[in-house]
Design a protein around this motif. Sequence first.
Motif, PDB file in Angstrom:
ATOM      1  N   PRO A  39       0.810  -1.225   0.000  1.00 35.49           N
ATOM      2  CA  PRO A  39       0.000   0.000   0.000  1.00 35.49           C
ATOM      3  C   PRO A  39       0.845   1.280   0.000  1.00 35.49           C
ATOM      4  O   PRO A  39       0.461   2.271  -0.628  1.00 35.49           O
ATOM      5  N   SER A  40       2.003   1.264   0.667  1.00 32.24           N
ATOM      6  CA  SER A  40       2.837   2.469   0.713  1.00 32.24           C
ATOM      7  C   SER A  40       3.344   2.873  -0.671  1.00 32.24           C
ATOM      8  O   SER A  40       3.620   4.053  -0.911  1.00 32.24           O
ATOM      9  N   ALA A  41       3.457   1.939  -1.589  1.00 31.11           N
ATOM     10  CA  ALA A  41       3.884   2.279  -2.949  1.00 31.11           C
ATOM     11  C   ALA A  41       2.828   3.108  -3.657  1.00 31.11           C
ATOM     12  O   ALA A  41       3.149   3.896  -4.550  1.00 31.11           O
ATOM     13  N   TYR A  42       1.566   2.942  -3.245  1.00 29.03           N
ATOM     14  CA  TYR A  42       0.463   3.658  -3.871  1.00 29.03           C
ATOM     15  C   TYR A  42       0.205   5.033  -3.270  1.00 29.03           C
ATOM     16  O   TYR A  42      -0.426   5.878  -3.904  1.00 29.03           O
ATOM     17  N   ASP A  43       0.679   5.256  -2.036  1.00 34.26           N
ATOM     18  CA  ASP A  43       0.338   6.541  -1.429  1.00 34.26           C
ATOM     19  C   ASP A  43       1.502   7.267  -0.760  1.00 34.26           C
ATOM     20  O   ASP A  43       1.302   8.345  -0.213  1.00 34.26           O
ATOM     21  N   ALA A  44       2.701   6.727  -0.803  1.00 33.53           N
ATOM     22  CA  ALA A  44       3.838   7.380  -0.140  1.00 33.53           C
ATOM     23  C   ALA A  44       4.998   7.551  -1.112  1.00 33.53           C
ATOM     24  O   ALA A  44       5.633   6.582  -1.526  1.00 33.53           O
ATOM     25  N   GLN A  45       5.292   8.798  -1.434  1.00 32.50           N
ATOM     26  CA  GLN A  45       6.379   9.086  -2.365  1.00 32.50           C
ATOM     27  C   GLN A  45       7.712   8.517  -1.893  1.00 32.50           C
ATOM     28  O   GLN A  45       8.486   8.024  -2.724  1.00 32.50           O
ATOM     29  N   PRO A  46       8.047   8.548  -0.593  1.00 28.35           N
ATOM     30  CA  PRO A  46       9.350   8.026  -0.180  1.00 28.35           C
ATOM     31  C   PRO A  46       9.590   6.556  -0.543  1.00 28.35           C
ATOM     32  O   PRO A  46      10.742   6.147  -0.670  1.00 28.35           O
ATOM     33  N   TRP A  47       8.528   5.789  -0.744  1.00 28.56           N
ATOM     34  CA  TRP A  47       8.704   4.393  -1.141  1.00 28.56           C
ATOM     35  C   TRP A  47       9.470   4.328  -2.468  1.00 28.56           C
ATOM     36  O   TRP A  47      10.215   3.394  -2.717  1.00 28.56           O
ATOM     37  N   TRP A  48       9.313   5.342  -3.307  1.00 26.96           N
ATOM     38  CA  TRP A  48       9.937   5.377  -4.638  1.00 26.96           C
ATOM     39  C   TRP A  48      11.257   6.138  -4.646  1.00 26.96           C
ATOM     40  O   TRP A  48      11.866   6.311  -5.694  1.00 26.96           O
ATOM     41  N   SER A  49      11.719   6.611  -3.506  1.00 26.55           N
ATOM     42  CA  SER A  49      12.962   7.379  -3.473  1.00 26.55           C
ATOM     43  C   SER A  49      14.153   6.487  -3.805  1.00 26.55           C
ATOM     44  O   SER A  49      14.075   5.266  -3.749  1.00 26.55           O
ATOM     45  N   ASN A  50      15.235   7.110  -4.130  1.00 33.70           N
ATOM     46  CA  ASN A  50      16.467   6.395  -4.493  1.00 33.70           C
ATOM     47  C   ASN A  50      17.356   6.204  -3.275  1.00 33.70           C
ATOM     48  O   ASN A  50      18.541   6.489  -3.298  1.00 33.70           O
ATOM     49  N   THR A  51      16.751   5.708  -2.209  1.00 32.86           N
ATOM     50  CA  THR A  51      17.461   5.468  -0.965  1.00 32.86           C
ATOM     51  C   THR A  51      17.613   3.963  -0.790  1.00 32.86           C
ATOM     52  O   THR A  51      16.629   3.247  -0.603  1.00 32.86           O
ATOM     53  N   ARG A  52      18.832   3.496  -0.864  1.00 35.95           N
ATOM     54  CA  ARG A  52      19.117   2.073  -0.809  1.00 35.95           C
ATOM     55  C   ARG A  52      18.907   1.487   0.593  1.00 35.95           C
ATOM     56  O   ARG A  52      18.364   0.403   0.739  1.00 35.95           O
ATOM     57  N   ALA A  53      19.317   2.207   1.614  1.00 37.80           N
ATOM     58  CA  ALA A  53      19.297   1.681   2.984  1.00 37.80           C
ATOM     59  C   ALA A  53      17.874   1.331   3.411  1.00 37.80           C
ATOM     60  O   ALA A  53      17.016   2.197   3.501  1.00 37.80           O
ATOM     61  N   GLY A  54      17.644   0.067   3.687  1.00 38.06           N
ATOM     62  CA  GLY A  54      16.350  -0.392   4.169  1.00 38.06           C
ATOM     63  C   GLY A  54      15.270  -0.489   3.119  1.00 38.06           C
ATOM     64  O   GLY A  54      14.118  -0.759   3.445  1.00 38.06           O
ATOM     65  N   HIS A  55      15.599  -0.252   1.869  1.00 35.88           N
ATOM     66  CA  HIS A  55      14.604  -0.288   0.792  1.00 35.88           C
ATOM     67  C   HIS A  55      15.066  -1.252  -0.304  1.00 35.88           C
ATOM     68  O   HIS A  55      15.780  -0.856  -1.229  1.00 35.88           O
ATOM     69  N   SER A  56      14.648  -2.498  -0.180  1.00 33.25           N
ATOM     70  CA  SER A  56      15.094  -3.494  -1.164  1.00 33.25           C
ATOM     71  C   SER A  56      14.573  -3.178  -2.560  1.00 33.25           C
ATOM     72  O   SER A  56      15.213  -3.517  -3.555  1.00 33.25           O
ATOM     73  N   GLN A  57      13.424  -2.508  -2.669  1.00 35.00           N
ATOM     74  CA  GLN A  57      12.915  -2.139  -3.988  1.00 35.00           C
ATOM     75  C   GLN A  57      13.844  -1.128  -4.646  1.00 35.00           C
ATOM     76  O   GLN A  57      14.168  -1.237  -5.824  1.00 35.00           O
ATOM     77  N   ALA A  58      14.323  -0.125  -3.877  1.00 35.19           N
ATOM     78  CA  ALA A  58      15.232   0.869  -4.438  1.00 35.19           C
ATOM     79  C   ALA A  58      16.575   0.241  -4.781  1.00 35.19           C
ATOM     80  O   ALA A  58      17.180   0.567  -5.805  1.00 35.19           O
ATOM     81  N   ALA A  59      17.040  -0.684  -3.937  1.00 32.52           N
ATOM     82  CA  ALA A  59      18.301  -1.371  -4.230  1.00 32.52           C
ATOM     83  C   ALA A  59      18.205  -2.101  -5.562  1.00 32.52           C
ATOM     84  O   ALA A  59      19.185  -2.147  -6.315  1.00 32.52           O
ATOM     85  N   ALA A  60      17.033  -2.632  -5.880  1.00 30.26           N
ATOM     86  CA  ALA A  60      16.857  -3.364  -7.145  1.00 30.26           C
ATOM     87  C   ALA A  60      17.084  -2.444  -8.340  1.00 30.26           C
ATOM     88  O   ALA A  60      17.852  -2.769  -9.246  1.00 30.26           O
ATOM     89  N   TRP A  61      16.428  -1.278  -8.363  1.00 29.56           N
ATOM     90  CA  TRP A  61      16.617  -0.412  -9.542  1.00 29.56           C
ATOM     91  C   TRP A  61      17.965   0.289  -9.511  1.00 29.56           C
ATOM     92  O   TRP A  61      18.561   0.509 -10.562  1.00 29.56           O
ATOM     93  N   LEU A  62      18.482   0.595  -8.330  1.00 27.32           N
ATOM     94  CA  LEU A  62      19.807   1.202  -8.263  1.00 27.32           C
ATOM     95  C   LEU A  62      20.887   0.223  -8.722  1.00 27.32           C
ATOM     96  O   LEU A  62      21.807   0.602  -9.452  1.00 27.32           O
ATOM     97  N   ASP A  63      20.776  -1.039  -8.307  1.00 29.10           N
ATOM     98  CA  ASP A  63      21.739  -2.057  -8.736  1.00 29.10           C
ATOM     99  C   ASP A  63      21.675  -2.311 -10.234  1.00 29.10           C
ATOM    100  O   ASP A  63      22.660  -2.736 -10.839  1.00 29.10           O
ATOM    101  N   ALA A  64      20.520  -2.060 -10.828  1.00 35.19           N
ATOM    102  CA  ALA A  64      20.372  -2.227 -12.275  1.00 35.19           C
ATOM    103  C   ALA A  64      20.907  -1.022 -13.044  1.00 35.19           C
ATOM    104  O   ALA A  64      20.966  -1.043 -14.274  1.00 35.19           O
ATOM    105  N   GLY A  65      21.291   0.049 -12.322  1.00 35.85           N
ATOM    106  CA  GLY A  65      21.824   1.244 -12.993  1.00 35.85           C
ATOM    107  C   GLY A  65      20.772   2.289 -13.298  1.00 35.85           C
ATOM    108  O   GLY A  65      20.987   3.160 -14.123  1.00 35.85           O
ATOM    109  N   TRP A  66      19.627   2.230 -12.635  1.00 35.11           N
ATOM    110  CA  TRP A  66      18.518   3.150 -12.872  1.00 35.11           C
ATOM    111  C   TRP A  66      18.171   3.889 -11.593  1.00 35.11           C
ATOM    112  O   TRP A  66      18.487   3.444 -10.500  1.00 35.11           O
ATOM    113  N   LYS A  67      17.490   5.017 -11.737  1.00 37.34           N
ATOM    114  CA  LYS A  67      16.966   5.787 -10.619  1.00 37.34           C
ATOM    115  C   LYS A  67      15.565   6.244 -10.990  1.00 37.34           C
ATOM    116  O   LYS A  67      15.270   6.440 -12.167  1.00 37.34           O
TER     117      LYS A  67
END
Length: 182
Positions: A39-67
């Motif tokens: 649910p946080s992906a639908y209503d919280a902008q920080p879920w989509w931030s480019n912060t790797r620490a504690g955010h496995s979703q962000a680590a996925a796109w950052l590790d792929a070379g994207w932001k």
Amino acid sequence: MKPTKYEPLKRHLEGMFQHGEVRLSFAEIERILGFSLPPSAYDAQPWWSNTRAGHSQAAAWLDAGWKTATLDLAARQVSFVKASALGVAEDGASFQHQDTEAIVLPIAALHTRALRMIDEHVKEHGGDRSGACVALLDQLANDRLAAMVDWFQKRSPPLTDDVDIVALIQEGRDERDERYER
């Protein structure tokens, strides 16, 4: 390292290396992942931030070379850009990443011989795979240039003393640059 549940998104983005920007709906991301976003992906902008620490979703796109670049929670869409482009800050403000431009080559896209050559270069000269790729591509470019010069020398009539080879090469480069500027 154990893959996270966001590994399918990482692989998808790695496969998009020929693009500079990728816009995906949340539904598309869920299809890629094989499960619903929280649910946080639908209503919280920080879920989509480019912060790797504690955010496995962000680590996925950052590790792929994207932001992440733009986020539209109402339309349920997000765009990803190469790591050197714009991103989304924690507070929602856009910012410019200071990364230098990069070429991302997924290891899976390399033939085993190419990967072996890269690893042998690292073993012989030190450094990492990225540095080895740069060195090997530079060497390939130099070898190709030397082969072209050799080919032209063998097929061209002998030059007289009044021909300035350096000027001829520069003239050719200037003509090439003019074509690219148009």
